[in-house]
Design a protein around this motif. Structure first.
Motif, PDB file in Angstrom:
ATOM      1  N   GLY A 221       0.930  -1.222   0.004  1.00 41.88           N
ATOM      2  CA  GLY A 221       0.042   0.024  -0.023  1.00 41.88           C
ATOM      3  C   GLY A 221       0.880   1.341   0.024  1.00 41.88           C
ATOM      4  N   GLY A 222       1.929   1.220   0.674  1.00 47.47           N
ATOM      5  CA  GLY A 222       2.890   2.366   0.590  1.00 47.47           C
ATOM      6  C   GLY A 222       3.435   2.608  -0.496  1.00 47.47           C
ATOM      7  N   LEU A 223       3.736   1.592  -1.409  1.00 51.63           N
ATOM      8  CA  LEU A 223       4.224   1.758  -2.711  1.00 51.63           C
ATOM      9  C   LEU A 223       3.386   2.487  -3.534  1.00 51.63           C
ATOM     10  N   LEU A 224       1.978   1.938  -3.553  1.00 48.46           N
ATOM     11  CA  LEU A 224       1.126   2.508  -4.086  1.00 48.46           C
ATOM     12  C   LEU A 224       0.810   3.848  -3.925  1.00 48.46           C
ATOM     13  N   ILE A 225       0.958   4.439  -2.899  1.00 49.15           N
ATOM     14  CA  ILE A 225       0.802   5.780  -2.178  1.00 49.15           C
ATOM     15  C   ILE A 225       1.871   6.514  -2.771  1.00 49.15           C
ATOM     16  N   ALA A 226       3.129   5.944  -2.673  1.00 44.41           N
ATOM     17  CA  ALA A 226       4.196   6.803  -3.350  1.00 44.41           C
ATOM     18  C   ALA A 226       4.183   6.937  -4.654  1.00 44.41           C
ATOM     19  N   LEU A 227       3.859   6.132  -5.460  1.00 41.51           N
ATOM     20  CA  LEU A 227       3.629   6.413  -7.115  1.00 41.51           C
ATOM     21  C   LEU A 227       2.457   7.322  -7.348  1.00 41.51           C
ATOM     22  N   PHE A 228       1.416   7.094  -6.643  1.00 39.11           N
ATOM     23  CA  PHE A 228       0.181   8.300  -6.565  1.00 39.11           C
ATOM     24  C   PHE A 228       0.795   9.471  -6.137  1.00 39.11           C
ATOM     25  N   VAL A 229       1.622   9.713  -5.155  1.00 39.39           N
ATOM     26  CA  VAL A 229       1.788  11.063  -4.567  1.00 39.39           C
ATOM     27  C   VAL A 229       2.921  11.704  -5.800  1.00 39.39           C
ATOM     28  N   ILE A 230       3.787  10.993  -6.658  1.00 31.99           N
ATOM     29  CA  ILE A 230       4.418  11.390  -7.499  1.00 31.99           C
ATOM     30  C   ILE A 230       3.309  12.127  -8.856  1.00 31.99           C
ATOM     31  N   PHE A 231       2.364  11.061  -9.101  1.00 36.77           N
ATOM     32  CA  PHE A 231       1.576  11.641  -9.992  1.00 36.77           C
ATOM     33  C   PHE A 231       0.555  12.594  -9.731  1.00 36.77           C
ATOM     34  N   HIS A 232       0.331  12.866  -8.378  1.00 35.44           N
ATOM     35  CA  HIS A 232      -0.397  13.589  -7.890  1.00 35.44           C
ATOM     36  C   HIS A 232       0.225  15.079  -8.062  1.00 35.44           C
ATOM     37  N   ILE A 233       1.350  15.009  -7.651  1.00 34.79           N
ATOM     38  CA  ILE A 233       2.356  16.362  -7.615  1.00 34.79           C
ATOM     39  C   ILE A 233       2.405  16.673  -9.136  1.00 34.79           C
ATOM     40  N   LEU A 234       2.722  16.061 -10.025  1.00 35.36           N
ATOM     41  CA  LEU A 234       2.826  16.263 -11.472  1.00 35.36           C
ATOM     42  C   LEU A 234       1.598  16.861 -11.969  1.00 35.36           C
ATOM     43  N   HIS A 235       0.434  16.252 -11.763  1.00 35.38           N
ATOM     44  CA  HIS A 235      -0.894  16.663 -11.878  1.00 35.38           C
ATOM     45  C   HIS A 235      -1.408  17.888 -11.399  1.00 35.38           C
ATOM     46  N   LEU A 236      -1.616  18.049 -10.047  1.00 34.09           N
ATOM     47  CA  LEU A 236      -2.451  18.970  -9.440  1.00 34.09           C
ATOM     48  C   LEU A 236      -1.414  20.190  -8.885  1.00 34.09           C
ATOM     49  N   THR A 237      -0.130  19.981  -8.659  1.00 32.28           N
ATOM     50  CA  THR A 237       0.727  20.850  -8.045  1.00 32.28           C
ATOM     51  C   THR A 237       1.469  21.576  -9.283  1.00 32.28           C
ATOM     52  N   VAL A 238       2.431  20.777  -9.934  1.00 29.17           N
ATOM     53  CA  VAL A 238       3.273  21.533 -10.818  1.00 29.17           C
ATOM     54  C   VAL A 238       2.742  21.524 -12.240  1.00 29.17           C
ATOM     55  N   ASN A 239       1.504  21.079 -12.447  1.00 26.60           N
ATOM     56  CA  ASN A 239       0.602  21.165 -13.782  1.00 26.60           C
ATOM     57  C   ASN A 239       1.602  20.536 -14.806  1.00 26.60           C
ATOM     58  N   VAL A 240       2.240  19.657 -14.803  1.00 31.65           N
ATOM     59  CA  VAL A 240       2.991  19.006 -15.980  1.00 31.65           C
ATOM     60  C   VAL A 240       2.148  18.069 -16.554  1.00 31.65           C
ATOM     61  N   ILE A 241       1.575  17.021 -15.912  1.00 29.13           N
ATOM     62  CA  ILE A 241       0.461  16.078 -16.388  1.00 29.13           C
ATOM     63  C   ILE A 241      -1.031  16.850 -16.416  1.00 29.13           C
ATOM     64  N   ALA A 242      -1.644  16.981 -17.353  1.00 31.71           N
ATOM     65  CA  ALA A 242      -2.818  17.666 -17.453  1.00 31.71           C
ATOM     66  C   ALA A 242      -3.930  17.042 -18.216  1.00 31.71           C
ATOM     67  N   PRO A 243      -4.324  15.984 -17.596  1.00 30.17           N
ATOM     68  CA  PRO A 243      -5.796  15.342 -18.379  1.00 30.17           C
ATOM     69  C   PRO A 243      -6.647  16.315 -18.169  1.00 30.17           C
TER      70      PRO A 243
END
Length: 220
Positions: A109-131
């Motif tokens: 579960g911690g591994l899944l959370i870590a992967l999600f945090v990276i995606f979450h930051i790229l998506h909603l924080t730094v605006n790099v991934i933008a679906p």
């Protein structure tokens, strides 16, 4: 003991952050002005004692340090536990079940959370991934990213948040034991608190993306 204490303390820091972050996310139900205004207030928090975004950078450093310490302690303690067991099968079935539960909620579960945090930051924080399209507005980024056509983003978010809930449930219980609060006469209360916090955080984080996906929150 020091590693367990460090893991418990950093866990407390992360739980407090999750609750604060959940509170901010729920402002999406107040509309774009309230949500974007809250995001801007965080950038100016502490001004003029702190520079613009000074508070956010301090928070990021503290959180990153807490995460790294938490992971390091978890890895070291896991290896020690594995060496101590030596792979023997002499443990009772109930203990094996408990270890399996801990393994999936805290490690995988911690591994899944870590992967999600990276995606979450790229998506909603730094605006790099933008679906759905990039935007300078945090509100618009959130709404764009969880549209029905991007169901896989929502599904990933839901899976990660559920993993966070299991992680919290087990982590709060373990942390309470490490810090000496998990006495026999308090176990029922601690279990209830751990379950309540896990449920509140899980539901609180799931509400915004699901509300967007099902059309209850939009850019209109």
């Amino acid at each position: 003991m020091a590693l367990k204490a460090a893991m418990a303390v950093t866990g407390v820091i992360l739980v407090l952050y999750l609750i604060a972050h959940m509170y901010g996310n729920l402002k999406v139900f107040l509309g774009q002005e309230a949500f974007d205004g809250y995001a801007e207030e965080l950038r100016d928090l502490g001004y003029p004692l702190l520079p613009h975004e000074g508070f956010l950078w301090i928070a990021r450093v503290v959180l990153l340090s807490a995460v790294l310490i938490h992971i390091y302690c978890a890895v070291v303690l896991t290896r020690r536990d594995n060496r101590a067991r030596g792979g023997a099968s002499r443990y009772q079935v109930t203990k094996r079940v408990q270890r399996t539960y801990a393994s999936y909620t805290m490690r995988w579960g911690g591994l899944l959370i870590a992967l999600f945090v990276i995606f979450h930051i790229l998506h909603l924080t730094v605006n790099v991934i933008a679906p759905g399209g990039a935007s300078d507005s945090p509100y618009v980024r959130l709404v764009n990213g969880f549209q029905p056509e991007y169901w896989y983003v929502t599904l990933f978010y839901v899976a990660a948040v559920i993993a966070v809930g299991f992680h919290l449930r087990h982590g709060i219980w373990s942390g309470a034991a490490t810090l000496g609060f998990n006495r026999a006469d308090r176990q029922g209360k601690i279990n209830a608190v751990a379950l309540a916090v896990a449920l509140v955080v899980t539901v609180g984080f799931l509400l915004p993306p699901l509300a967007v996906t099902f059309g209850l929150v939009s850019n209109v």
